[in-house]
Write an enzyme that holds these catalytic residues in place. Structure first.
Site, PDB file in Angstrom:
ATOM      1  N   VAL A   1     -54.252 -66.681 -90.191  1.00 56.70           N
ATOM      2  CA  VAL A   1     -53.154 -65.709 -90.262  1.00 56.70           C
ATOM      3  C   VAL A   1     -52.079 -66.196 -91.236  1.00 56.70           C
ATOM      4  O   VAL A   1     -51.501 -65.407 -91.987  1.00 56.70           O
ATOM      5  CB  VAL A   1     -52.534 -65.500 -88.854  1.00 56.70           C
ATOM      6  CG1 VAL A   1     -51.278 -64.642 -88.927  1.00 56.70           C
ATOM      7  CG2 VAL A   1     -53.537 -64.853 -87.912  1.00 56.70           C
TER       8      VAL A   1
ATOM      9  N   ARG B   1     -51.448 -55.439 -63.309  1.00 61.67           N
ATOM     10  CA  ARG B   1     -51.065 -54.638 -62.157  1.00 61.67           C
ATOM     11  C   ARG B   1     -50.875 -55.517 -60.925  1.00 61.67           C
ATOM     12  O   ARG B   1     -49.976 -55.338 -60.156  1.00 61.67           O
ATOM     13  CB  ARG B   1     -52.186 -53.607 -61.910  1.00 61.67           C
ATOM     14  CG  ARG B   1     -51.812 -52.399 -61.139  1.00 61.67           C
ATOM     15  CD  ARG B   1     -52.952 -51.419 -61.159  1.00 61.67           C
ATOM     16  NE  ARG B   1     -54.243 -52.108 -61.357  1.00 61.67           N
ATOM     17  CZ  ARG B   1     -55.408 -51.493 -61.477  1.00 61.67           C
ATOM     18  NH1 ARG B   1     -55.461 -50.193 -61.432  1.00 61.67           N
ATOM     19  NH2 ARG B   1     -56.512 -52.174 -61.644  1.00 61.67           N
TER      20      ARG B   1
ATOM     21  N   GLU C   1     -60.755 -51.780 -83.704  1.00 56.94           N
ATOM     22  CA  GLU C   1     -62.172 -52.110 -83.913  1.00 56.94           C
ATOM     23  C   GLU C   1     -62.956 -52.159 -82.601  1.00 56.94           C
ATOM     24  O   GLU C   1     -64.119 -51.732 -82.528  1.00 56.94           O
ATOM     25  CB  GLU C   1     -62.272 -53.472 -84.619  1.00 56.94           C
ATOM     26  CG  GLU C   1     -63.674 -53.888 -84.990  1.00 56.94           C
ATOM     27  CD  GLU C   1     -64.304 -52.951 -86.009  1.00 56.94           C
ATOM     28  OE1 GLU C   1     -63.832 -52.885 -87.144  1.00 56.94           O
ATOM     29  OE2 GLU C   1     -65.283 -52.254 -85.654  1.00 56.94           O
TER      30      GLU C   1
ATOM     31  N   ILE D   1     -69.356 -55.086 -82.591  1.00 58.16           N
ATOM     32  CA  ILE D   1     -69.969 -54.699 -83.872  1.00 58.16           C
ATOM     33  C   ILE D   1     -68.915 -54.193 -84.848  1.00 58.16           C
ATOM     34  O   ILE D   1     -68.208 -53.231 -84.552  1.00 58.16           O
ATOM     35  CB  ILE D   1     -71.033 -53.592 -83.673  1.00 58.16           C
ATOM     36  CG1 ILE D   1     -72.047 -54.002 -82.609  1.00 58.16           C
ATOM     37  CG2 ILE D   1     -71.716 -53.259 -84.977  1.00 58.16           C
ATOM     38  CD1 ILE D   1     -73.012 -52.884 -82.209  1.00 58.16           C
TER      39      ILE D   1
ATOM     40  N   LYS E   1     -66.580 -42.249 -78.262  1.00 60.41           N
ATOM     41  CA  LYS E   1     -66.867 -43.070 -79.444  1.00 60.41           C
ATOM     42  C   LYS E   1     -67.326 -42.195 -80.608  1.00 60.41           C
ATOM     43  O   LYS E   1     -66.949 -42.418 -81.766  1.00 60.41           O
ATOM     44  CB  LYS E   1     -67.930 -44.113 -79.107  1.00 60.41           C
ATOM     45  CG  LYS E   1     -67.422 -45.148 -78.107  1.00 60.41           C
ATOM     46  CD  LYS E   1     -68.565 -45.971 -77.545  1.00 60.41           C
ATOM     47  CE  LYS E   1     -68.083 -47.017 -76.565  1.00 60.41           C
ATOM     48  NZ  LYS E   1     -69.186 -47.588 -75.777  1.00 60.41           N
TER      49      LYS E   1
HETATM   50  N1  NAP Z   1     -65.310 -54.245 -70.766  1.00 59.42           N
HETATM   51  C1  NAP Z   1     -65.915 -54.039 -71.913  1.00 59.42           C
HETATM   52  O1  NAP Z   1     -67.019 -54.523 -72.160  1.00 59.42           O
HETATM   53  C2  NAP Z   1     -65.244 -53.194 -72.971  1.00 59.42           C
HETATM   54  C3  NAP Z   1     -65.890 -53.000 -74.203  1.00 59.42           C
HETATM   55  C4  NAP Z   1     -65.256 -52.253 -75.199  1.00 59.42           C
HETATM   56  C5  NAP Z   1     -64.010 -51.698 -74.958  1.00 59.42           C
HETATM   57  N2  NAP Z   1     -63.424 -51.883 -73.739  1.00 59.42           N
HETATM   58  C6  NAP Z   1     -62.112 -51.263 -73.520  1.00 59.42           C
HETATM   59  O2  NAP Z   1     -61.162 -52.284 -73.273  1.00 59.42           O
HETATM   60  C7  NAP Z   1     -60.175 -51.813 -72.393  1.00 59.42           C
HETATM   61  C8  NAP Z   1     -60.066 -52.773 -71.202  1.00 59.42           C
HETATM   62  O3  NAP Z   1     -61.302 -52.827 -70.531  1.00 59.42           O
HETATM   63  P1  NAP Z   1     -61.613 -53.942 -69.416  1.00 59.42           P
HETATM   64  O4  NAP Z   1     -63.067 -53.839 -69.136  1.00 59.42           O
HETATM   65  O5  NAP Z   1     -61.052 -55.261 -69.824  1.00 59.42           O
HETATM   66  O6  NAP Z   1     -60.801 -53.368 -68.162  1.00 59.42           O
HETATM   67  P2  NAP Z   1     -60.485 -54.090 -66.768  1.00 59.42           P
HETATM   68  O7  NAP Z   1     -61.349 -55.272 -66.567  1.00 59.42           O
HETATM   69  O8  NAP Z   1     -60.441 -53.028 -65.737  1.00 59.42           O
HETATM   70  O9  NAP Z   1     -58.987 -54.628 -66.991  1.00 59.42           O
HETATM   71  C9  NAP Z   1     -57.872 -53.783 -67.028  1.00 59.42           C
HETATM   72  C10 NAP Z   1     -56.615 -54.640 -66.968  1.00 59.42           C
HETATM   73  O10 NAP Z   1     -55.488 -53.772 -67.078  1.00 59.42           O
HETATM   74  C11 NAP Z   1     -54.555 -54.113 -66.050  1.00 59.42           C
HETATM   75  N3  NAP Z   1     -53.817 -52.922 -65.682  1.00 59.42           N
HETATM   76  C12 NAP Z   1     -54.295 -51.782 -65.119  1.00 59.42           C
HETATM   77  N4  NAP Z   1     -53.297 -50.898 -64.931  1.00 59.42           N
HETATM   78  C13 NAP Z   1     -52.175 -51.505 -65.375  1.00 59.42           C
HETATM   79  C14 NAP Z   1     -50.808 -51.112 -65.437  1.00 59.42           C
HETATM   80  N5  NAP Z   1     -50.414 -49.931 -64.997  1.00 59.42           N
HETATM   81  N6  NAP Z   1     -49.918 -51.988 -65.964  1.00 59.42           N
HETATM   82  C15 NAP Z   1     -50.313 -53.194 -66.412  1.00 59.42           C
HETATM   83  N7  NAP Z   1     -51.596 -53.616 -66.381  1.00 59.42           N
HETATM   84  C16 NAP Z   1     -52.498 -52.779 -65.852  1.00 59.42           C
HETATM   85  C17 NAP Z   1     -55.372 -54.663 -64.905  1.00 59.42           C
HETATM   86  O11 NAP Z   1     -54.536 -55.491 -64.109  1.00 59.42           O
HETATM   87  P3  NAP Z   1     -55.118 -56.293 -62.831  1.00 59.42           P
HETATM   88  O12 NAP Z   1     -56.081 -57.293 -63.399  1.00 59.42           O
HETATM   89  O13 NAP Z   1     -53.936 -56.947 -62.249  1.00 59.42           O
HETATM   90  O14 NAP Z   1     -55.763 -55.277 -61.967  1.00 59.42           O
HETATM   91  C18 NAP Z   1     -56.459 -55.425 -65.679  1.00 59.42           C
HETATM   92  O15 NAP Z   1     -56.019 -56.725 -65.964  1.00 59.42           O
HETATM   93  C19 NAP Z   1     -60.566 -50.374 -72.038  1.00 59.42           C
HETATM   94  O16 NAP Z   1     -59.918 -49.482 -72.891  1.00 59.42           O
HETATM   95  C20 NAP Z   1     -62.047 -50.357 -72.304  1.00 59.42           C
HETATM   96  O17 NAP Z   1     -62.545 -49.065 -72.635  1.00 59.42           O
HETATM   97  C21 NAP Z   1     -63.991 -52.620 -72.746  1.00 59.42           C
END
Ligand code: NAP
Length: 430
Positions: free
Chosen positions: A32, A44, A128, A135, A204
């Site tokens: 960077v 949360r 991305e 990917i 997507k």
């Molecule tokens: N998982 C994958 O493989 C993947 C792949 C590509 C894209 N994504 C995208 O990445 C994003 C995150 O996915 P993830 O799988 O990491 O989700 P996740 O495991 O459900 O994590 C969501 C996080 O957001 C926090 N959160 C929820 N509501 C909140 C609020 N109101 N204020 C503050 N924090 C809050 C949760 O807190 P707590 O932990 O305290 O509950 C948790 O830490 C999504 O948009 C998803 O579509 C995910």
């Protein structure tokens, strides 16, 4: 001076972003041009166990206060969903902060508002990780292919459904058994609707089509069919003919280039097509451009570390831009092409019918196809007592013509059941 990063969310993706920022801190600083420092982590439930070590002093439940802090330079949103993610991103941008997000649902539903806020506030927006996890696909489309003319983007962008269809293909399992296995192994969620009904892939597809065709596209523009109706018999029938069934996202310009279609549905592709070899939960996207020709992008479409890799790449890009006093590419919608209705999509079809086994049946079925101008390429008949199964494959026809043919067939007394109708794709490539 360090660049300060506010992280919204510390779940599957967020925890891996923290781990990689810690473990690769020196390399990231060198790339960077300044160290990256975590300013805070909004969650949360602060007391929850995390997949990586997080300094408890960094955790907060007040995400709004975090994104509006004066010392924050970059906001990384990995909460997911529409709200509060949208409001938090907009607050951050109003404060002039650049944003990195993995949020496909938000970008596909209301990308226009987010992109406008980035432009109006001179902020960067990088995403991305929103399509196909690790990917590199958004940057190649937005930047590397900015000098080309993309005709078509066709791919497997949902790992859960690819895993299920691959299991059905390799073991002969039913949809429900394959889904159950995917749930046990963690590839499918307890509520698999977003994946198996095609919502995730449709979001997507909307993002990809918008970038590829320089037009505004939302999830509502995408024709969507999931895989819940795909049977073990469909998969076996496809296999016997040298095809495999995949859930495809297809964004394609019309022949005159004046409009384009965006659709997500199961389709048969030849086993010799490069996408046929995409097994298990992997993703792959095929891009066809006028000068570049055919390009294929393949890899892990989800998972904490792979997705965090894409997020980190974006953080580095934003950090470099901030130090150089510049910005990355804005949303490009100058072409403003319209999305044509599904009925205008032209492709080939595989139709399987249960019919009465008596003389003249084939002629009446063929007449119905002819009446709607759908020409038949092959017919295969198998008889069982007084019933027979007819399997027809058509030449290219419009979706509207095929739908009218199917409606007509359902009304024929000799047709006992329309067992399946499946689009056939990718034969120009295989
Ligand atoms: N998982 C994958 O493989 C993947 C792949 C590509 C894209 N994504 C995208 O990445 C994003 C995150 O996915 P993830 O799988 O990491 O989700 P996740 O495991 O459900 O994590 C969501 C996080 O957001 C926090 N959160 C929820 N509501 C909140 C609020 N109101 N204020 C503050 N924090 C809050 C949760 O807190 P707590 O932990 O305290 O509950 C948790 O830490 C999504 O948009 C998803 O579509 C995910």
């Amino acid at each position: 001076m360090a660049l300060k990063v506010a992280l919204l969310g510390c779940g599957v993706v967020g925890s891996q972003v923290i781990r990689l920022m810690r473990e690769q801190a020196d390399d990231l600083a060198a790339r960077v041009g300044a160290p990256l420092e975590l300013a805070g982590v909004a969650v949360r439930r602060p007391g929850r166990r995390r997949d990586t070590e997080v300094d408890p002093a960094l955790l907060t439940t007040d995400a709004e206060a975090l994104v509006t802090r004066d010392d924050v330079d970059i906001v990384v949103e990995v909460i997911g969903g529409i709200e509060p993610a949208r409001s938090l991103i907009l607050s951050a941008m109003r404060g002039g902060k650049s944003v990195v997000t993995a949020n496909k649902a938000l970008l596909a539903e209301d990308g226009a508002t987010i992109h406008a806020a980035a432009r109006d506030n001179d902020a960067d927006l990088y995403f991305e990780a929103a399509v196909a996890g690790a990917i590199p696909l958004i940057r190649p489309l937005r930047e590397s292919l900015a000098g080309d003319h993309v005709h078509r983007v066709l791919g497997i962008v949902n790992g859960t459904t690819n895993y299920i269809l691959d299991k059905m293909d390799s073991s002969g399992a039913s949809f429900s058994d394959a889904l159950e296995e995917a749930q046990v192994l963690g590839y499918a969620e307890a509520d698999p609707t977003a994946d198996v009904e095609g919502f995730d892939a449709a979001a997507k597809a909307a993002i990809l089509a918008g970038i590829a065709f320089h037009s505004r596209v939302t999830a509502a523009d995408v024709h969507r069919e999931g895989i819940t109706e795909v049977t073990a018999a469909d998969v076996a029938g496809a296999k016997a003919m040298g095809y495999v069934i995949k859930l495809l996202a297809i964004c394609a310009r019309s022949e005159d280039g004046a409009s384009f279609g965006v659709r997500v549905h199961p389709a048969m592709i030849p086993r010799t097509h490069p996408l046929a070899g995409v097994r298990e939960a992997y993703n792959a996207v095929f891009v066809e451009a006028r000068s570049a020709g055919r390009l294929m992008f393949y890899g892990a479409g989800a998972g904490g570390a792979p997705t965090a890799s894409a997020v980190l790449g974006d953080i580095v890009a934003v950090g470099r831009n901030l130090l150089a006093g510049t910005r990355g590419p804005e949303e490009s919608t100058y072409a403003d092409l319209s999305v044509h209705p599904m009925g205008e999509t032209v492709t080939r079809y595989h139709v399987s019918l249960d019919v009465a086994d008596k003389p003249g049946v084939l002629a009446r079925v063929a007449d119905m196809f002819a009446k709607h101008d759908v020409s038949i390429q092959t017919v295969h008949q198998e008889g069982y007592g007084d019933e027979a199964q007819l399997v027809l494959v058509t030449h290219r026809a419009s979706d509207a013509a095929l739908s009218a043919t199917i409606e007509g067939l359902r009304e024929l007394d000799i047709v006992r059941d329309v067992v399946s109708v499946m689009r056939v794709e990718g034969e120009d490539v295989a």
